[in-house]
Design an enzyme around this catalytic site. Structure first.
Site, PDB file in Angstrom:
ATOM      1  CB  CYS A   2      -0.949   0.077   1.189  1.00 39.17           C
ATOM      2  SG  CYS A   2      -1.977  -1.372   1.363  1.00 39.17           S
ATOM      3  NE  ARG A  27       5.663   2.093  -0.889  1.00 36.90           N
ATOM      4  CZ  ARG A  27       6.047   1.568   0.273  1.00 36.90           C
ATOM      5  NH1 ARG A  27       5.221   0.818   0.950  1.00 36.90           N
ATOM      6  NH2 ARG A  27       7.228   1.801   0.751  1.00 36.90           N
ATOM      7  CD1 TRP A  74      -1.038  -6.355  -3.665  1.00 38.70           C
ATOM      8  CD2 TRP A  74      -1.011  -7.007  -1.528  1.00 38.70           C
ATOM      9  NE1 TRP A  74      -0.831  -7.709  -3.647  1.00 38.70           N
ATOM     10  CE2 TRP A  74      -0.808  -8.138  -2.348  1.00 38.70           C
ATOM     11  CE3 TRP A  74      -1.035  -7.184  -0.141  1.00 38.70           C
ATOM     12  CZ2 TRP A  74      -0.619  -9.410  -1.842  1.00 38.70           C
ATOM     13  CZ3 TRP A  74      -0.850  -8.459   0.362  1.00 38.70           C
ATOM     14  CH2 TRP A  74      -0.647  -9.560  -0.480  1.00 38.70           C
ATOM     15  CG  ASN A 100       1.901   0.167   4.117  1.00 39.01           C
ATOM     16  OD1 ASN A 100       1.571  -1.007   3.956  1.00 39.01           O
ATOM     17  ND2 ASN A 100       3.109   0.622   3.843  1.00 39.01           N
ATOM     18  N   GLY A 101      -0.067  -1.681   6.394  1.00 36.12           N
ATOM     19  CA  GLY A 101       0.326  -2.600   7.468  1.00 36.12           C
ATOM     20  C   GLY A 101      -0.831  -3.518   7.813  1.00 36.12           C
ATOM     21  CD  GLU A 483      13.908 -14.731 -11.332  1.00 36.57           C
ATOM     22  OE1 GLU A 483      13.497 -15.142 -10.246  1.00 36.57           O
ATOM     23  OE2 GLU A 483      13.562 -13.636 -11.820  1.00 36.57           O
ATOM     24  CE  LYS A 487      10.552 -12.537 -13.175  1.00 34.11           C
ATOM     25  NZ  LYS A 487      11.375 -12.109 -12.119  1.00 34.11           N
ATOM     26  CD  GLU A 490       7.155 -12.468 -11.046  1.00 34.64           C
ATOM     27  OE1 GLU A 490       6.823 -12.156  -9.900  1.00 34.64           O
ATOM     28  OE2 GLU A 490       8.321 -12.322 -11.462  1.00 34.64           O
ATOM     29  CG  HIS A 506      13.567 -38.138  -7.313  1.00 33.59           C
ATOM     30  ND1 HIS A 506      13.709 -39.469  -6.989  1.00 33.59           N
ATOM     31  CD2 HIS A 506      14.785 -37.714  -7.724  1.00 33.59           C
ATOM     32  CE1 HIS A 506      14.968 -39.827  -7.180  1.00 33.59           C
ATOM     33  NE2 HIS A 506      15.634 -38.779  -7.629  1.00 33.59           N
ATOM     34  CE  LYS A 609      10.029  -3.842  -9.045  1.00 33.33           C
ATOM     35  NZ  LYS A 609      10.522  -5.091  -9.644  1.00 33.33           N
TER      36      LYS A 609
HETATM   37  C1  G6P Z   1       7.845  -8.953  -4.806  1.00 35.18           C
HETATM   38  C2  G6P Z   1       8.219  -8.599  -6.236  1.00 35.18           C
HETATM   39  C3  G6P Z   1       9.392  -9.457  -6.710  1.00 35.18           C
HETATM   40  C4  G6P Z   1      10.559  -9.330  -5.755  1.00 35.18           C
HETATM   41  C5  G6P Z   1      10.147  -9.639  -4.311  1.00 35.18           C
HETATM   42  C6  G6P Z   1      11.243  -9.265  -3.333  1.00 35.18           C
HETATM   43  O1  G6P Z   1       7.318 -10.231  -4.767  1.00 35.18           O
HETATM   44  O2  G6P Z   1       7.119  -8.782  -7.096  1.00 35.18           O
HETATM   45  O3  G6P Z   1       9.786  -9.051  -8.003  1.00 35.18           O
HETATM   46  O4  G6P Z   1      11.572 -10.201  -6.141  1.00 35.18           O
HETATM   47  O5  G6P Z   1       8.997  -8.876  -3.945  1.00 35.18           O
HETATM   48  O6  G6P Z   1      11.420  -7.875  -3.391  1.00 35.18           O
HETATM   49  P1  G6P Z   1      12.742  -7.117  -3.036  1.00 35.18           P
HETATM   50  O7  G6P Z   1      12.414  -5.673  -3.312  1.00 35.18           O
HETATM   51  O8  G6P Z   1      13.021  -7.376  -1.595  1.00 35.18           O
HETATM   52  O9  G6P Z   1      13.814  -7.625  -3.919  1.00 35.18           O
END
Ligand code: G6P
Length: 614
Positions: A2, A27, A74, A100-101, A483, A487, A490, A506, A609
């Site tokens: 948020c 956010r 969020w 926020n929180g 990763e 990607k 998500e 397995h 993000k």
């Molecule tokens: C969220 C973002 C990811 C990121 C993760 C950790 O899930 O969508 O892209 O890797 O947070 O964020 P940070 O800012 O700590 O790397």
């Protein structure tokens, strides 16, 4: 998560708030709202959806006034609806609150309020704060005192901004666990969850600490500690380059950020490779070489993509620094109580520097007396400020929710740190010189790798309709497989799993069929033959195969090409830097697949993000 921004001054608040919310949308983007004041009258406007939806709504129904607070959400408690959007109102328009929180004792407080006859309108935890402040205001007629009293009743985390027609000249803020910053202007002041919201408003800021409460008016601001004693604080100048956060000529932030990677890596490497000593140099570690030499173990802690960078770091530190490393999800690490040797350094890896779990893990490590470092992108972020020392990525703003350039910059930075720690230990000068040469060549290799874009797009067109995809790799390629899968899932919502290629037998091999493509990471290297055996096992079960292989690798050209349905060639780089190069086609694949499926690439559903709640 948020985002919060508040304004008090001579100008109309609404446009400033909406612009701030746009900057804070990373956010959260479930819903947005503003509350402004014209003297004793409050104007509340809120909408489910993006800030753009709120902005449209405000065109028909403006929120007048020169004092106001706003929020982009969020969702934690309650769905993304108009009513659950912030601000939340207490009393008959007595008070408006953005938060926020997470208020952990909200259900107890809510029950008490309902028993007293208070009517609730939303499912949020925040609404209890609004009603409690409204009640206190009845008794005290003083907004600051009312907020102060209510804070003592809350359990959990908050970054709060509150306005009331009873004290229409001020905004009251409070922080515990969720960041808040005051923006200091000329006859105007701001309150925001981070300085990003203040770009173009002011460069002078004051960061609130936990348990602090602040009061801002147009000409003044005051900060109080837990005992309600006034605290004197220094105003800091934000002198960092906020960089270019626009999309430029690109259709999406994510694509722009993918193509920015050569420059991002150049920025990460700049000034850090020292030929004289054949090592890496970091200005901000704030630990002496003797302290660093004494470290016997590293703990890398992070979330999401940054965690995957940490996993690559584990291989790097083991190979080049000969140091035992543990990589921990910050959300798990913060609640574990592992025996940690005193000569252990804890390193938080984070793009934003605001991830709640990573911050908590860092604080717990500090509390236990371990030296802490942060590998961070956002300058001045909470984690960057709280760690004992650290390394900035200098990757520039990353706006796309799916992290791309931050990941490759993190891996590159970890490779430099492995070189640095290695050179403090057993790594010879010649080995150091070779690593420096490899690292210097990396940005150009990434430039070359990006040329696979058209080929990847063609492959995406062929496979974008599938429901499942597997990503396989071994050693340095295992974190890349994780990763790549992250990607894809998500941003395209395709179910994807990353696996160590041999582990596939397995479990995941049961998923292999003609409709389930497997991406095999098969660059030149020590485990090439082993991965090829795993690839054959999938081929034998008619699973379509997309291989990522090294240019100029004769074995790959013959062998991979005869077995795989598609082969994407990337530049041949030393094994320890392959995670950077092989990530490029996987990022592009996720991007094109998501686009072809009509997904919102930069703002995928349910994600944000920066995850600033537990
Ligand atoms: C969220 C973002 C990811 C990121 C993760 C950790 O899930 O969508 O892209 O890797 O947070 O964020 P940070 O800012 O700590 O790397």
């Amino acid at each position: 998560m948020c985002g919060i921004i508040g304004y008090v001054g001579p100008r109309e608040a609404e446009p400033i708030l909406v612009e701030g919310l746009r900057r804070l949308e990373y956010r959260g983007y479930d819903s947005a709202g503003v509350a402004t004041l014209t003297g004793k009258k409050m104007h509340l406007r809120k909408k489910a959806g993006r800030v753009a939806d709120l902005s449209k709504f405000l065109k028909d129904s403006p929120a007048p006034g020169t004092v106001g607070i706003s929020h982009t959400r969020w969702a934690t408690h309650g769905a993304a609806t108009d009513t659950n959007a912030h601000p939340h109102i207490g009393g008959p328009n007595t008070v408006a609150v953005v938060h926020n929180g997470v208020i952990e004792n909200y259900s107890t407080l809510k029950k008490q309020l309902i028993d007293q006859g208070v009517e609730f309108h939303s499912q949020t935890d925040t609404e209890v704060i609004s009603h409690l402040i409204a009640q206190k205001l009845e008794e005290t007629d003083d907004l600051v005192e009312s907020v102060r009293q209510v804070l003592t009743m809350l359990k959990g985390t908050y970054g709060l901004a509150v306005v009331s027609p009873k004290n229409p000249e001020m905004i009251v803020g409070a922080r515990l666990g969720s960041p808040l910053v005051i923006g200091v202007g000329e006859n105007e002041n701001f309150l925001a969850s981070d300085p990003t919201a203040l770009i173009g408003c002011t460069q002078r800021v004051v960061y609130l600490k936990d348990h602090q409460l602040c009061v801002i008016t147009d000409t003044d601001f005051h900060i109080y500690d837990e005992d309600h004693e006034k605290v004197s604080v220094a105003v800091q100048n934000i002198d960092w380059d906020t960089g270019d956060a626009s999309k430029g000529d690109y259709e999406h932030h994510m694509l722009k950020e993918i193509f920015e990677q050569p420059e991002a890596l150049e920025n990460a490497l700049r000034g850090r490779l020292v030929d004289a000593d054949n090592t890496a140099l970091f200005g901000g570690l704030n630990l002496t070489n003797r302290q660093l030499r004494r470290a016997e173990r590293l703990i890398l802690t992070a979330c999401g993509t940054s965690y995957h960078a940490g996993l690559v770091g584990e291989y790097l530190f083991e190979e080049y620094a000969r140091m035992p490393v543990e990589v921990e999800y910050a959300s798990e690490f913060r609640y574990r109580n592992p025996p940690i040797d005193q000569h252990t350094i804890c390193i938080a890896i984070t793009q934003s520097g605001e991830t709640a779990d990573t911050l908590a893990a860092l604080r717990e490590s500090k509390r236990k007396g371990h030296p802490t470092l942060a590998i961070c992108n956002v300058v001045g972020s909470t984690i960057a400020r709280e760690a004992d020392g650290g390394v900035y990525l200098h990757a520039g703003p990353e706006v796309g929710v799916a992290s791309t350039k931050a990941f490759t910059s993190q891996v590159t930075t970890l490779a430099m740190l492995a070189l640095f720690f290695g050179r403090l230990r057993h790594l010879s000068s010649l080995q150091g010189a070779k690593m420096i040469e490899d690292l210097r060549a990396l940005p150009d290799a990434v430039r070359q790798a990006l040329k696979c874009n058209d080929e990847v797009k063609r492959i995406a067109e062929k496979y974008h309709g599938v429901s499942n995809m597997l990503f396989m790799g071994r050693q340095y390629m295992y974190p890349v497989a994780l990763e790549g899968a992250l990607k894809l899932k998500e941003i395209s919502y395709i179910h994807a799993e990353g696996y160590p290629a041999a582990e596939m037998k397995h479990g995941p091999i049961a998923l292999v069929d003609e409709e389930t493509p497997s991406i095999f990471l098969t660059p030149r290297g020590s485990v090439f033959d082993k991965v090829m055996s795993n690839l054959e096992e999938v081929k034998a079960r008619r699973g379509p195969i997309i291989a990522i292989a090294s240019e100029g690798d004769a074995r790959a050209a013959d062998y991979v090409a005869s077995k795989a349905d598609e082969v994407i060639f990337v530049p041949d780089v030393p094994e320890y830097l392959q995670p950077v190069i092989t990530s490029i086609p996987l990022q592009l694949l996720a991007y094109h697949v998501a686009l072809l499926r009509g997904c919102d690439v930069d703002k995928p559903r349910n994600l944000a993000k920066s995850v600033t709640v537990e």
